[in-house]
Design a protein around this motif. Structure first.
Motif, PDB file in Angstrom:
ATOM      1  N   ALA A   1     -17.810  -6.659  -5.828  1.00  0.00           N
ATOM      2  CA  ALA A   1     -17.746  -7.307  -4.513  1.00  0.00           C
ATOM      3  C   ALA A   1     -19.157  -7.510  -3.975  1.00  0.00           C
ATOM      4  O   ALA A   1     -20.034  -6.675  -4.199  1.00  0.00           O
ATOM      5  CB  ALA A   1     -16.948  -6.443  -3.551  1.00  0.00           C
ATOM      6  N   VAL A   2     -19.368  -8.618  -3.272  1.00  0.00           N
ATOM      7  CA  VAL A   2     -20.664  -8.847  -2.624  1.00  0.00           C
ATOM      8  C   VAL A   2     -20.791  -7.909  -1.421  1.00  0.00           C
ATOM      9  O   VAL A   2     -21.824  -7.287  -1.199  1.00  0.00           O
ATOM     10  CB  VAL A   2     -20.792 -10.328  -2.196  1.00  0.00           C
ATOM     11  N   ASN A   3     -19.723  -7.820  -0.655  1.00  0.00           N
ATOM     12  CA  ASN A   3     -19.672  -6.881   0.473  1.00  0.00           C
ATOM     13  C   ASN A   3     -18.625  -5.815   0.147  1.00  0.00           C
ATOM     14  O   ASN A   3     -17.454  -6.135  -0.001  1.00  0.00           O
ATOM     15  CB  ASN A   3     -19.295  -7.619   1.760  1.00  0.00           C
ATOM     16  N   VAL A   4     -19.075  -4.589   0.027  1.00  0.00           N
ATOM     17  CA  VAL A   4     -18.194  -3.493  -0.387  1.00  0.00           C
ATOM     18  C   VAL A   4     -17.652  -2.762   0.842  1.00  0.00           C
ATOM     19  O   VAL A   4     -18.394  -2.487   1.795  1.00  0.00           O
ATOM     20  CB  VAL A   4     -18.951  -2.513  -1.314  1.00  0.00           C
ATOM     21  N   PHE A   5     -16.352  -2.502   0.821  1.00  0.00           N
ATOM     22  CA  PHE A   5     -15.673  -1.798   1.917  1.00  0.00           C
ATOM     23  C   PHE A   5     -14.646  -0.811   1.342  1.00  0.00           C
ATOM     24  O   PHE A   5     -14.103  -1.064   0.265  1.00  0.00           O
ATOM     25  CB  PHE A   5     -14.817  -2.762   2.760  1.00  0.00           C
ATOM     26  N   PRO A   6     -14.260   0.198   2.131  1.00  0.00           N
ATOM     27  CA  PRO A   6     -12.998   0.882   1.838  1.00  0.00           C
ATOM     28  C   PRO A   6     -11.855  -0.085   2.160  1.00  0.00           C
ATOM     29  O   PRO A   6     -11.986  -0.908   3.067  1.00  0.00           O
ATOM     30  CB  PRO A   6     -12.976   2.051   2.839  1.00  0.00           C
ATOM     31  N   VAL A   7     -10.756   0.003   1.408  1.00  0.00           N
ATOM     32  CA  VAL A   7      -9.604  -0.877   1.648  1.00  0.00           C
ATOM     33  C   VAL A   7      -8.343  -0.027   1.735  1.00  0.00           C
ATOM     34  O   VAL A   7      -8.191   0.944   0.976  1.00  0.00           O
ATOM     35  CB  VAL A   7      -9.426  -1.910   0.509  1.00  0.00           C
ATOM     36  N   MET A   8      -7.467  -0.386   2.666  1.00  0.00           N
ATOM     37  CA  MET A   8      -6.183   0.310   2.762  1.00  0.00           C
ATOM     38  C   MET A   8      -5.036  -0.692   2.769  1.00  0.00           C
ATOM     39  O   MET A   8      -5.147  -1.780   3.324  1.00  0.00           O
ATOM     40  CB  MET A   8      -6.113   1.131   4.047  1.00  0.00           C
ATOM     41  N   LEU A   9      -3.944  -0.263   2.148  1.00  0.00           N
ATOM     42  CA  LEU A   9      -2.702  -1.044   2.180  1.00  0.00           C
ATOM     43  C   LEU A   9      -1.901  -0.503   3.372  1.00  0.00           C
ATOM     44  O   LEU A   9      -1.176   0.479   3.243  1.00  0.00           O
ATOM     45  CB  LEU A   9      -1.937  -0.860   0.867  1.00  0.00           C
ATOM     46  N   THR A  10      -2.073  -1.149   4.527  1.00  0.00           N
ATOM     47  CA  THR A  10      -1.485  -0.580   5.746  1.00  0.00           C
ATOM     48  C   THR A  10      -0.026  -0.971   5.949  1.00  0.00           C
ATOM     49  O   THR A  10       0.617  -0.448   6.859  1.00  0.00           O
ATOM     50  CB  THR A  10      -2.310  -0.954   6.985  1.00  0.00           C
ATOM     51  N   GLU A  11       0.475  -1.894   5.117  1.00  0.00           N
ATOM     52  CA  GLU A  11       1.914  -2.168   5.118  1.00  0.00           C
ATOM     53  C   GLU A  11       2.386  -2.543   3.722  1.00  0.00           C
ATOM     54  O   GLU A  11       1.785  -3.388   3.053  1.00  0.00           O
ATOM     55  CB  GLU A  11       2.296  -3.306   6.085  1.00  0.00           C
ATOM     56  N   PHE A  12       3.467  -1.909   3.337  1.00  0.00           N
ATOM     57  CA  PHE A  12       4.287  -2.253   2.174  1.00  0.00           C
ATOM     58  C   PHE A  12       5.589  -1.515   2.448  1.00  0.00           C
ATOM     59  O   PHE A  12       5.617  -0.588   3.271  1.00  0.00           O
ATOM     60  CB  PHE A  12       3.655  -1.756   0.857  1.00  0.00           C
ATOM     61  N   GLY A  13       6.655  -1.904   1.808  1.00  0.00           N
ATOM     62  CA  GLY A  13       7.902  -1.185   2.076  1.00  0.00           C
ATOM     63  C   GLY A  13       9.066  -1.894   1.430  1.00  0.00           C
ATOM     64  O   GLY A  13       8.907  -2.970   0.834  1.00  0.00           O
ATOM     65  N   PHE A  14      10.218  -1.298   1.557  1.00  0.00           N
ATOM     66  CA  PHE A  14      11.419  -1.832   0.904  1.00  0.00           C
ATOM     67  C   PHE A  14      12.630  -1.098   1.448  1.00  0.00           C
ATOM     68  O   PHE A  14      12.493  -0.074   2.132  1.00  0.00           O
ATOM     69  CB  PHE A  14      11.309  -1.662  -0.623  1.00  0.00           C
ATOM     70  N   ALA A  15      13.805  -1.607   1.129  1.00  0.00           N
ATOM     71  CA  ALA A  15      15.040  -1.001   1.616  1.00  0.00           C
ATOM     72  C   ALA A  15      15.200   0.396   1.023  1.00  0.00           C
ATOM     73  O   ALA A  15      15.030   0.593  -0.182  1.00  0.00           O
ATOM     74  CB  ALA A  15      16.237  -1.871   1.233  1.00  0.00           C
ATOM     75  N   MET A  16      15.520   1.339   1.892  1.00  0.00           N
ATOM     76  CA  MET A  16      15.643   2.743   1.461  1.00  0.00           C
ATOM     77  C   MET A  16      17.076   3.044   1.013  1.00  0.00           C
ATOM     78  O   MET A  16      17.752   3.909   1.565  1.00  0.00           O
ATOM     79  CB  MET A  16      15.237   3.679   2.608  1.00  0.00           C
ATOM     80  N   ASP A  17      17.516   2.285   0.001  1.00  0.00           N
ATOM     81  CA  ASP A  17      18.843   2.559  -0.555  1.00  0.00           C
ATOM     82  C   ASP A  17      18.663   3.357  -1.843  1.00  0.00           C
ATOM     83  O   ASP A  17      17.553   3.754  -2.201  1.00  0.00           O
ATOM     84  CB  ASP A  17      19.609   1.249  -0.787  1.00  0.00           C
ATOM     85  N   ALA A  18      19.770   3.539  -2.553  1.00  0.00           N
ATOM     86  CA  ALA A  18      19.721   4.436  -3.720  1.00  0.00           C
ATOM     87  C   ALA A  18      18.994   3.826  -4.912  1.00  0.00           C
ATOM     88  O   ALA A  18      18.602   4.545  -5.829  1.00  0.00           O
ATOM     89  CB  ALA A  18      21.143   4.836  -4.122  1.00  0.00           C
ATOM     90  N   ASN A  19      18.786   2.503  -4.916  1.00  0.00           N
ATOM     91  CA  ASN A  19      18.236   1.871  -6.110  1.00  0.00           C
ATOM     92  C   ASN A  19      16.870   1.217  -5.949  1.00  0.00           C
ATOM     93  O   ASN A  19      16.092   1.206  -6.888  1.00  0.00           O
ATOM     94  CB  ASN A  19      19.218   0.796  -6.625  1.00  0.00           C
TER      95      ASN A  19
END
Ligand SMILES: *[C@@H]1O[C@H](CO)[C@@H](O)[C@H](O)[C@H]1NC(C)=O
Ligand SMILES: *[C@@H]1O[C@H](CO)[C@@H](O)[C@H](O)[C@H]1NC(C)=O
Length: 423
Positions: free
Chosen positions: A333-351
């Motif tokens: 990267a030209v500009n280096v940063f820490p990166v976080m995935l502040t959103e991801f998700g999915f249905a909390m079912d059995a599968n």
């Protein structure tokens, strides 16, 4: 021009130094959790003891119509925080709406009560009913407790249980987010006043000084192209993005020098390429420069979101995350940063948690030592998109926030992702 900017940057660093780093209490700061203020060094976040750290936590929404944290009609603040703590999460992304601060300004500097907020959002009868449930579960509150005092109580308990607080400006008008036609998509959209937004960020950054666990703030969630506002759409580009991000970052830093500041990208915060690749912020020729953040260039973190829940190739998902965001943590990267995935998700079912998306993330995130906050803690909302007591099937918690909705995921892949990230 460049030289002049650098001189200014040096001058304000020198001026800022005495107040941001008081030498006399450095040792007491060092001794006390969370060992802030945090700074960045390259791709890492560091505390005052020199230890690298990142976040592994969840999103706790407080930006919907009632504009204070969800779930309190079902459980106490203490119970919910204990639940977060019980699996070892170390951070909460706590979302808020700018409208709350606008109303404080309109109301002579005083926030409105939770009673008023509930009645406005849920109607007279249901507002009264939910209020009495909240007071029964949380006897520390009364009808005249304000929304901001609920945020304070949540922040106090998170701090007490040593969970880092990341404030997130999720939206302008308090409501479910996000779409291109919700009036909150981009600067100048129906509800999105850039001036109110900057003021609101400064207000919360200042207010949060009394929260020991507050370490960072996200300037804006999921900027996106307006689909029903041509005037706002005309300015949807990286050049405009940069103009406003600089203003907002400066407003936050003026209000609170300690906070890390998270920058999020375009198209629902799915990419940040020109920022870390150092290419033109189009349609202009200007480029991102750490010099534009004088005295606090070591406070900037990037955040991205990913919801490619149907993807069937883990390497494609990894490539997408890397090329659109995580690459900022690499030496290419030209500009280096820490990166976080502040959103991801999915249905909390059995599968669903067994699918490619969820299982890929649970190994890829630890391998990158990238921080993350899953969407979403909430098992239900006071109101979402007009429906009261809305059941959140993506919620980590069940409808009444009493237990995990899908314990096999939480105690299995989620816990190993958490340990892999934090160890
Ligand atoms: C911690 O961060 C520093 C930069 O601040 C870096 O040089 C070092 O490699 C990191 N250590 C670990 C164990 O990741
Ligand atoms: C900005 O805040 C003021 C209160 O200070 C409010 O009257 C106005 O409606 C807000 N603007 C938008 C676009 O929400």
């Amino acid at each position: 021009m460049k030289f002049f900017t650098t001189l200014l940057a040096l001058a304000s660093t020198a001026l800022a130094a005495p107040s941001s780093q008081p030498q006399h209490d450095e040792s007491s700061k060092r001794a006390a959790w969370p060992n802030g203020p945090f700074v960045t060094q390259g791709r890492y976040i560091r505390d005052t003891t020199g230890k690298n750290l990142t976040y592994a936590g969840t999103n706790w929404p407080g930006h919907n119509d009632v504009m204070f944290p969800e779930g309190l009609q079902y459980q106490s603040v203490e119970f919910i925080v204990q639940k977060i703590k019980s699996v070892g999460m170390n951070a909460v992304r706590l979302t808020f709406a700018i409208q709350m601060i606008d109303e404080i300004y309109s109301n002579g500097g005083k926030d409105i009560t939770i009673q008023q907020a509930l009645v406005q959002a849920l109607g007279q009868a249901n507002g009264a009913k939910i209020l009495s449930q909240i007071l029964a579960k949380n006897p520390r509150f009364t009808a005249s407790t304000t929304r901001l005092q609920v945020f304070d109580a949540v922040a106090e308990e998170l701090s007490k249980q040593q969970i880092l607080i990341h404030l997130d400006n999720h939206i302008s008008k308090g409501m479910w987010c996000c779409s291109g036609d919700d009036g909150n998509s981009w600067f100048g959209d129906k509800y999105f006043s850039a001036a109110n937004w900057t003021r609101g960020l400064g207000y919360m950054a200042d207010h949060g000084k009394s929260w020991p666990g507050l370490v960072s703030i996200g300037l804006r969630n999921e900027l996106r192209e307006p689909t029903n506002n041509q005037a706002a759409k005309n300015s949807y580009n990286w050049q405009t993005w940069y103009t406003y991000m600089k203003q907002a970052a400066q407003a936050v830093n003026n209000a609170n020098k300690d906070l890390l500041i998270f920058l999020s990208g375009l198209n629902y915060d799915t990419y940040l390429n020109p920022v870390f690749e150092g290419t033109a912020l189009t349609p202009g020729n200007g480029k991102f420069s750490f010099n534009d953040f004088p005295g606090y260039a070591n406070k900037l973190v990037l955040e991205i979101h990913n919801y490619e829940t149907g993807i069937n190739s883990c390497s494609s998902l990894q490539n997408n995350l890397y090329s659109k965001g995580f690459k900022a943590m690499s030496s290419s990267a030209v500009n280096v940063f820490p990166v976080m995935l502040t959103e991801f998700g999915f249905a909390m079912d059995a599968n669903t948690y067994r699918n490619t998306y969820a299982s890929c993330l649970s190994t890829y995130l630890p391998s990158q030592k990238a921080g993350w906050t899953i969407w979403v803690l909430a098992g239900s909302y006071y109101i979402r998109s007009g429906r009261q007591d809305y059941d959140e099937d993506w919620g980590m918690l069940n409808h009444d926030w009493s237990n995990w909705r899908q314990p096999a995921y939480i105690n299995g892949p989620f816990t190993s992702m958490l340990r892999g990230t934090l160890n």
